[in-house]
Design an enzyme around this catalytic site. Structure first.
Site, PDB file in Angstrom:
ATOM      1  N   TYR A  90       0.856  -1.202   0.000  1.00  7.18           N
ATOM      2  CA  TYR A  90       0.000   0.000   0.000  1.00  7.18           C
ATOM      3  C   TYR A  90       0.888   1.247   0.000  1.00  7.18           C
ATOM      4  CZ  TYR A  90      -4.381   2.525   0.919  1.00  7.18           C
ATOM      5  OH  TYR A  90      -5.481   3.330   0.832  1.00  7.18           O
ATOM      6  N   HIS A 111       4.182  -3.274 -13.493  1.00  9.55           N
ATOM      7  CA  HIS A 111       5.440  -3.107 -14.230  1.00  9.55           C
ATOM      8  C   HIS A 111       5.956  -4.525 -14.482  1.00  9.55           C
ATOM      9  CE1 HIS A 111       9.125  -1.578 -15.683  1.00  9.55           C
ATOM     10  NE2 HIS A 111       9.789  -1.427 -14.566  1.00  9.55           N
ATOM     11  N   ASP A 157       9.576   1.450 -20.441  1.00 17.02           N
ATOM     12  CA  ASP A 157       9.475   2.164 -19.173  1.00 17.02           C
ATOM     13  C   ASP A 157      10.864   2.442 -18.598  1.00 17.02           C
ATOM     14  OD1 ASP A 157       7.394   2.976 -17.096  1.00 17.02           O
ATOM     15  OD2 ASP A 157       8.813   1.833 -15.886  1.00 17.02           O
ATOM     16  N   GLU A 194      12.431   6.260 -18.287  1.00 12.56           N
ATOM     17  CA  GLU A 194      12.773   6.897 -16.997  1.00 12.56           C
ATOM     18  C   GLU A 194      14.273   7.167 -16.883  1.00 12.56           C
ATOM     19  OE1 GLU A 194      10.680   4.100 -14.656  1.00 12.56           O
ATOM     20  OE2 GLU A 194      12.358   2.777 -14.302  1.00 12.56           O
TER      21      GLU A 194
HETATM   22  P1  NAI Z   1       6.440   2.062  -3.109  1.00 13.55           P
HETATM   23  O1  NAI Z   1       7.893   2.390  -3.036  1.00 13.55           O
HETATM   24  O2  NAI Z   1       5.482   3.158  -2.867  1.00 13.55           O
HETATM   25  O3  NAI Z   1       6.233   0.840  -2.092  1.00 13.55           O
HETATM   26  C1  NAI Z   1       5.062   0.105  -1.911  1.00 13.55           C
HETATM   27  C2  NAI Z   1       4.943  -0.533  -0.538  1.00 13.55           C
HETATM   28  O4  NAI Z   1       5.733  -1.708  -0.474  1.00 13.55           O
HETATM   29  C3  NAI Z   1       5.382   0.293   0.650  1.00 13.55           C
HETATM   30  O5  NAI Z   1       4.310   1.058   1.129  1.00 13.55           O
HETATM   31  C4  NAI Z   1       5.820  -0.756   1.676  1.00 13.55           C
HETATM   32  O6  NAI Z   1       4.846  -0.967   2.663  1.00 13.55           O
HETATM   33  C5  NAI Z   1       5.994  -2.020   0.870  1.00 13.55           C
HETATM   34  N1  NAI Z   1       7.374  -2.534   0.979  1.00 13.55           N
HETATM   35  C6  NAI Z   1       8.518  -1.854   0.762  1.00 13.55           C
HETATM   36  N2  NAI Z   1       9.576  -2.655   0.939  1.00 13.55           N
HETATM   37  C7  NAI Z   1       9.096  -3.869   1.268  1.00 13.55           C
HETATM   38  C8  NAI Z   1       9.700  -5.131   1.583  1.00 13.55           C
HETATM   39  N3  NAI Z   1      11.021  -5.262   1.592  1.00 13.55           N
HETATM   40  N4  NAI Z   1       8.881  -6.157   1.874  1.00 13.55           N
HETATM   41  C9  NAI Z   1       7.546  -6.018   1.886  1.00 13.55           C
HETATM   42  N5  NAI Z   1       6.927  -4.854   1.602  1.00 13.55           N
HETATM   43  C10 NAI Z   1       7.682  -3.801   1.300  1.00 13.55           C
HETATM   44  O7  NAI Z   1       6.132   1.403  -4.557  1.00 13.55           O
HETATM   45  P2  NAI Z   1       5.607   2.112  -5.884  1.00 13.55           P
HETATM   46  O8  NAI Z   1       6.533   3.176  -6.350  1.00 13.55           O
HETATM   47  O9  NAI Z   1       4.175   2.427  -5.731  1.00 13.55           O
HETATM   48  O10 NAI Z   1       5.769   0.914  -6.943  1.00 13.55           O
HETATM   49  C11 NAI Z   1       4.963  -0.223  -6.905  1.00 13.55           C
HETATM   50  C12 NAI Z   1       4.912  -0.866  -8.289  1.00 13.55           C
HETATM   51  O11 NAI Z   1       4.254   0.010  -9.209  1.00 13.55           O
HETATM   52  C13 NAI Z   1       6.276  -1.175  -8.887  1.00 13.55           C
HETATM   53  O12 NAI Z   1       6.177  -2.373  -9.590  1.00 13.55           O
HETATM   54  C14 NAI Z   1       6.492  -0.010  -9.855  1.00 13.55           C
HETATM   55  O13 NAI Z   1       7.347  -0.294 -10.928  1.00 13.55           O
HETATM   56  C15 NAI Z   1       5.069   0.211 -10.354  1.00 13.55           C
HETATM   57  N6  NAI Z   1       4.808   1.538 -10.882  1.00 13.55           N
HETATM   58  C16 NAI Z   1       5.119   2.625 -10.112  1.00 13.55           C
HETATM   59  C17 NAI Z   1       4.842   3.899 -10.570  1.00 13.55           C
HETATM   60  C18 NAI Z   1       5.086   5.093  -9.689  1.00 13.55           C
HETATM   61  O14 NAI Z   1       4.710   6.176 -10.097  1.00 13.55           O
HETATM   62  N7  NAI Z   1       5.645   4.973  -8.496  1.00 13.55           N
HETATM   63  C19 NAI Z   1       4.256   4.131 -11.930  1.00 13.55           C
HETATM   64  C20 NAI Z   1       3.892   2.899 -12.598  1.00 13.55           C
HETATM   65  C21 NAI Z   1       4.190   1.664 -12.092  1.00 13.55           C
HETATM   66 MG    MG Z   2       7.590   4.716 -15.771  1.00 13.04          MG
END
Ligand code: NAI
Ligand code: MG
Length: 333
Positions: free
Chosen positions: A25, A113, A196, A200
Site C-alpha cells: 500500500y 510493471h 518504461d 525513466e
Molecule cells: P512504493 O515504493 O510506494 O512501495 C510500496 C509498498 O511496499 C510500501 O508502502 C511498503 O509498505 C511495501 N514494501 C517496501 N519494501 C518492502 C519489503 N522489503 N517487503 C515487503 N513490503 C515492502 O512502490 P511504488 O513506487 O508504488 O511501486 C509499486 C509498483 O508500481 C512497482 O512495480 C512499480 O514499478 C510500479 N509503478 C510505479 C509507478 C510510480 O509512479 N511509483 C508508476 C507505474 C508503475
Molecule cells: Mg515509468
C-alpha cells in the site's frame, strides 16, 4: 496505429464476485486500491506490519483508509487476483516467501510493471493467468485524475492466459482505475518493461534531472545567483511541460517568445548532440539485454548502499538546497 481501448471496450463484470488483493500500500498501491474500491471492486490489502524492524506506516495508512488489511500471505491466500505493487526489487523475494504457495490454478497474478516477469524474479506456475495493468503516470496524478471524473492513460498486457479470461480481467481493472477513460493500450510485457526503463533513465528522470542540474551548475559557476538559476532551469520546467502536455511542442512554441523559439532551434541541437542519441541507444541495449536489471538487483541485494549514498548526496546539492528554501518562501507567502 495501435488500437486505443476506451471505456466502451471494457466491462467491469469479470471482477464481480472476485477479490483483488493489492500487495503493498505505497504510492501505486494506495492510489489503485482506492480507485478500484470507488468502482465497487472488492479490494483487500496485503502488507507487512513492520518493515526494517519499525512499524510500517503503509499498514496504518491502509487501515485508516478503511481497507481490510492482512499479511501478504493471507491476502494472497484470500484473493482471486493478486496485484503486486511492491517496489520492484522486492517482488522476487516476497513472492517466494509469501505468495508462491497460494498461487493456485484459477487465480490471476498481476502487476503494474513487467520487470520481474521479464527478468524472471518471479516464475509463475503455468496454470495461473499473468497480467499487467499499469498507469502511465505517478500515483498522485492518477488518483487526482480519477477523482476529477477522468483518468490517466494506461497499459495492459497478458503473459499467461490458461483461463481464457485474462484480458477481460486486465481490462476490467484498467476500467475500474479510470485508465480506459483516458485510453489504454495493449502491449507485451517486454515492450512495457523495456520502454518504461528506457524512458525513466534517459528522458523523464535521468535525462531531465541531469539536464536541469547541468544548466543550474553552469549559471551558478558563472556567478549568477542560485535562486535565479533555480527558477530558470528547474522551476520553469513545469510551466513549459504543462504547455507541451496541453497542446504539444507547437503550442508551447506559440506561447514562448520568438526569441526563445529561435534559441530552441539554434542552440538545442548543439546541447542534445548526436552523441546523446548514441548514449541512449547504449542504455536501451543494456535494458533489453538485462544488464541494467542484473546490476540493480545486485545493488538491492547488498542493501542499496549506493542508492542511499546517491540519494543523500543529491539532497546536499545546491540545486536542491536552494529549491527547498524557495519552496518554503512560497509556503509562507
Ligand atoms: P512504493 O515504493 O510506494 O512501495 C510500496 C509498498 O511496499 C510500501 O508502502 C511498503 O509498505 C511495501 N514494501 C517496501 N519494501 C518492502 C519489503 N522489503 N517487503 C515487503 N513490503 C515492502 O512502490 P511504488 O513506487 O508504488 O511501486 C509499486 C509498483 O508500481 C512497482 O512495480 C512499480 O514499478 C510500479 N509503478 C510505479 C509507478 C510510480 O509512479 N511509483 C508508476 C507505474 C508503475
Ligand atoms: Mg515509468
Amino acid at each position: 496505429m495501435v488500437k486505443i481501448i476506451h471505456d466502451n471496450d471494457a466491462d467491469l463484470a469479470p471482477l464481480k464476485d472476485k477479490t483483488v488483493a493489492v500487495i503493498g500500500y505505497g504510492n501505486q498501491g494506495s492510489a489503485q486500491a482506492l480507485c478500484m474500491r470507488d468502482s465497487a471492486v472488492n479490494v483487500i490489502v496485503g502488507e507487512t506490519e513492520t518493515l526494517d524492524d519499525k512499524p510500517n506506516p503503509s499498514w496504518q495508512r491502509a487501515l485508516d483508509d478503511g481497507f481490510k488489511v492482512m499479511s501478504i500471505s493471507n491476502a494472497a491466500k484470500t484473493a482471486d487476483i493478486i496485484h503486486i505493487l511492491l517496489p520492484d526489487e522486492f517482488h522476487g523475494p516476497v513472492y517466494k516467501k509469501h505468495i508462491r504457495k497460494h498461487i493456485k490454478a484459477g487465480k490471476t497474478l498481476s502487476c503494474s510493471h513487467g520487470f520481474n516477469i521479464v527478468f524472471k524474479g518471479i516464475l509463475p506456475p503455468e496454470d495461473v493467468d499473468v497480467i499487467m495493468v499499469a498507469p502511465k503516470s505517478p500515483a498522485t496524478e492518477e488518483r487526482k485524475a480519477f477523482l476529477a471524473g477522468f483518468g490517466v492513460p494506461g497499459l495492459i498486457a497478458v503473459r499467461q492466459n490458461p483461463s481464457g479470461k485474462a484480458k477481460e480481467i486486465a481490462l476490467a481493472m484498467a476500467k475500474a482505475m479510470g485508465f480506459t477513460r483516458a485510453g489504454c493500450l495493449e502491449c507485451t510485457f517486454e515492450q512495457e518493461t523495456f520502454e518504461d526503463l528506457f524512458g525513466e533513465q534517459t528522458v523523464l528522470c535521468g535525462g531531465l534531472v541531469e539536464l536541469m542540474k547541468a544548466g543550474f551548475e553552469v549559471l551558478v559557476e558563472a556567478g549568477y545567483p542560485p535562486e535565479m538559476a533555480y527558477f530558470e532551469c528547474v522551476h520553469e520546467v513545469k510551466l513549459i511541460v504543462d504547455l507541451i502536455y496541453e497542446g504539444g511542442i507547437q503550442k508551447m512554441n506559440s506561447i514562448i517568445s520568438n526569441t526563445a523559439e529561435w534559441g530552441e532551434y539554434e542552440v538545442g541541437p548543439k546541447i542534445i548532440t548526436p552523441k546523446v542519441k548514441d548514449a541512449m541507444r547504449k542504455a536501451l541495449k543494456d535494458v533489453e539485454s538485462g544488464k541494467f536489471a542484473r546490476k540493480w538487483l545486485k545493488e538491492s541485494r547488498k542493501g542499496s548502499v549506493n542508492l542511499k549514498a546517491k540519494r543523500e548526496a543529491l539532497g546536499q546539492h545546491p540545486m536542491e538546497v536552494v529549491g527547498r528554501q524557495i519552496r518554503a518562501m512560497f509556503e509562507r507567502a
